[in-house]
Scaffold this active site. Structure first.
Site, short mmCIF file in Angstrom:
data_model
loop_
_atom_site.label_atom_id
_atom_site.label_comp_id
_atom_site.label_asym_id
_atom_site.label_seq_id
_atom_site.Cartn_x
_atom_site.Cartn_y
_atom_site.Cartn_z
CG ASP A 131 -2.03 -0.94 1.24
OD1 ASP A 131 -2.32 -1.51 0.16
OD2 ASP A 131 -2.65 -1.13 2.29
NE ARG A 183 -4.72 -1.52 -4.22
CZ ARG A 183 -4.34 -1.83 -2.96
NH1 ARG A 183 -3.90 -0.90 -2.14
NH2 ARG A 183 -4.38 -3.08 -2.54
C1 LIG Z 1 -8.85 -1.32 -3.12
C2 LIG Z 1 -8.42 0.03 -2.60
C3 LIG Z 1 -7.14 0.17 -2.09
C4 LIG Z 1 -6.71 1.42 -1.65
N1 LIG Z 1 -5.40 1.57 -1.23
C5 LIG Z 1 -4.96 2.80 -0.92
C6 LIG Z 1 -3.57 3.03 -0.66
O1 LIG Z 1 -2.73 2.13 -0.68
N2 LIG Z 1 -3.20 4.30 -0.34
C7 LIG Z 1 -4.10 5.36 -0.30
O2 LIG Z 1 -3.68 6.50 -0.05
N3 LIG Z 1 -5.41 5.15 -0.53
C8 LIG Z 1 -5.85 3.90 -0.85
N4 LIG Z 1 -7.19 3.75 -1.14
C9 LIG Z 1 -8.17 4.83 -0.86
C10 LIG Z 1 -8.30 5.78 -2.03
O3 LIG Z 1 -7.11 6.51 -2.19
C11 LIG Z 1 -9.47 6.76 -1.80
O4 LIG Z 1 -9.30 7.46 -0.62
C12 LIG Z 1 -10.82 6.08 -1.76
O5 LIG Z 1 -10.90 4.98 -2.62
C13 LIG Z 1 -11.91 7.08 -2.17
O6 LIG Z 1 -11.70 7.52 -3.50
P1 LIG Z 1 -12.63 7.06 -4.72
O7 LIG Z 1 -11.76 6.76 -5.89
O8 LIG Z 1 -13.46 5.95 -4.31
O9 LIG Z 1 -13.44 8.35 -5.15
P2 LIG Z 1 -14.02 9.65 -4.39
O10 LIG Z 1 -13.68 10.82 -5.24
O11 LIG Z 1 -13.69 9.68 -2.93
O12 LIG Z 1 -15.57 9.39 -4.49
C14 LIG Z 1 -16.23 9.31 -5.75
C15 LIG Z 1 -17.54 8.58 -5.60
O13 LIG Z 1 -17.32 7.24 -5.15
C16 LIG Z 1 -18.34 6.87 -4.23
N5 LIG Z 1 -17.72 6.68 -2.87
C17 LIG Z 1 -16.48 7.02 -2.50
N6 LIG Z 1 -16.26 6.72 -1.20
C18 LIG Z 1 -17.39 6.18 -0.74
C19 LIG Z 1 -17.81 5.67 0.52
N7 LIG Z 1 -16.98 5.69 1.59
N8 LIG Z 1 -19.06 5.18 0.60
C20 LIG Z 1 -19.89 5.17 -0.46
N9 LIG Z 1 -19.56 5.64 -1.67
C21 LIG Z 1 -18.35 6.14 -1.81
C22 LIG Z 1 -19.34 7.98 -4.23
O14 LIG Z 1 -20.26 7.73 -5.26
C23 LIG Z 1 -18.47 9.18 -4.57
O15 LIG Z 1 -19.21 10.26 -5.11
C24 LIG Z 1 -7.61 2.52 -1.65
C25 LIG Z 1 -8.89 2.37 -2.17
C26 LIG Z 1 -9.30 1.17 -2.66
C27 LIG Z 1 -10.65 1.05 -3.26
#
Ligand SMILES: Cc1cc2nc3c(=O)[nH]c(=O)nc-3n(C[C@H](O)[C@H](O)[C@H](O)COP(=O)(O)OP(=O)(O)OC[C@H]3O[C@@H](n4cnc5c(N)ncnc54)[C@H](O)[C@@H]3O)c2cc1C
Length: 305
Positions: A131, A183
């Site tokens: 990560d 990723r």
């Molecule tokens: C498999 C995975 C691994 C990850 N690993 C890391 C990592 O190693 N380091 C790191 O910094 N971050 C990591 N993240 C977190 C990532 O960086 C984001 O903070 C997180 O995924 C929210 O961004 P988003 O792309 O979903 O979009 P956003 O711009 O946050 O949201 C866009 C849309 O997605 C939906 N959504 C987003 N969050 C939610 C929620 N909590 N509940 C319901 N709907 C929601 C909504 O429709 C929202 O309008 C990871 C995320 C995933 C999915």
């Protein structure tokens, strides 16, 4: 309504977790986003994830590792997880955080610890994803990853990049040349404007650019997001470029957009669910609420079910 910054503040108050844990009712609240406190509870959750057509990745939550001794317990935990994956034949790999392995104590210690886990995963034909954490450790994380990647195969160890960082496009270009499995996510930490795009629009645009570079590389990458706009952009690009459904996978967090997870899996796209578990669930749980305060409503509904 609680604001995002108030929730982020509360996420740092571990004392509140101790208080909350005393009441069984809080377990009910957290089960939407946390698979449980033990490996066996996480395995039960992953069986359900697998039954819905998705693969998984174990994430042992623990942001309070402060000594070399504590890093040893993290290594042991992950070695146990890898053995249990084989025993139970669930479809899962593992995700690790290098700070849990000692990155902020001594990068050499983190490398040695991660090496033990990657080596065991390689022996078992499994895969370790490193990560990405806050920008203070981005370079150190990439350095440890490159060392491991020089010793282990493409399908044994991979890394994460965050589209909110200015440096990410350059990192992606360099890492695909190694080659490396990446990723791409947007990024979850509070970063200052000298290292990260302050505007969501720019983070999203960079996400799409990096996604296109990754998909064009011919390497199997992870597209991690719940954002329907990012998912549509990925599917459109793959279809336009003739990139197959098995050439990459989507990734989402446990309990978030389960409907979309299932739909993508039904449509034949690779879908991996990141499954967090462990005793130290509190900061992770509060960050998920902070990301989308509407989730407090989901949690409350669970409480009264
Ligand atoms: C498999 C995975 C691994 C990850 N690993 C890391 C990592 O190693 N380091 C790191 O910094 N971050 C990591 N993240 C977190 C990532 O960086 C984001 O903070 C997180 O995924 C929210 O961004 P988003 O792309 O979903 O979009 P956003 O711009 O946050 O949201 C866009 C849309 O997605 C939906 N959504 C987003 N969050 C939610 C929620 N909590 N509940 C319901 N709907 C929601 C909504 O429709 C929202 O309008 C990871 C995320 C995933 C999915």
């Amino acid at each position: 309504m609680l604001t995002r910054s108030a929730l982020i503040y509360l996420s740092r108050q571990e004392g509140l977790k101790e208080f909350a844990s005393k009441f069984g009712i809080f377990k009910k609240l957290t089960t939407r986003f946390i698979a449980g406190e033990t490996i066996d509870e996480a395995i039960a959750a992953i069986r359900e994830v697998n039954a819905r057509g998705c693969t998984a990745s174990f994430d042992h939550l623990n942001e309070s590792v402060n000594s070399a001794g504590e890093t040893e317990a993290e290594v042991t935990e992950y070695l146990d997880v890898l053995a249990k994956i084989d025993e139970t034949r669930i479809k899962s790999n593992v995700s690790i955080k290098l700070t849990q392995f000692g990155l902020e104590i001594d990068p050499e210690l983190a490398y040695q610890n991660a090496r033990r886990v990657v080596s065991e995963a390689a022996r078992r034909g499994n895969f370790v994803r490193i990560d990405m954490e806050g920008s203070g450790v981005t370079q150190a994380t990439i350095d440890v990853f490159k060392r491991l990647r020089s010793e282990f195969g493409l399908n044994e160890v991979g890394i994460v990049l965050q589209s909110y960082l200015y440096r990410t496009m350059a990192d992606a270009r360099e890492l695909v040349k190694i080659p490396a499995r990446i990723r791409i996510c947007k990024g979850a930490y509070n970063e200052p404007p000298d290292v990260a795009y302050p505007q969501k629009k720019d983070v999203d645009e960079n996400y799409v650019r990096v996604m296109q570079l990754l998909l064009s590389s011919g390497i199997y990458h992870g597209i991690a997001t719940h954002d329907p706009k990012m998912i549509d952009a990925t599917i459109n690009f793959a279809e336009r470029e003739g990139i197959g459904k098995d050439a990459f996978e989507f990734q989402m967090l446990y309990g978030i957009r389960r409907d979309l997870q299932e739909q993508l899996a039904r449509d034949g796209w690779g879908m991996r669910v990141y499954v967090p578990y462990g005793k130290h669930w509190y900061p992770y749980f509060m960050r998920r609420l902070a990301e989308r305060p509407a989730n407090i409503w989901f949690v409350m509904k669970n409480l009264f079910r």
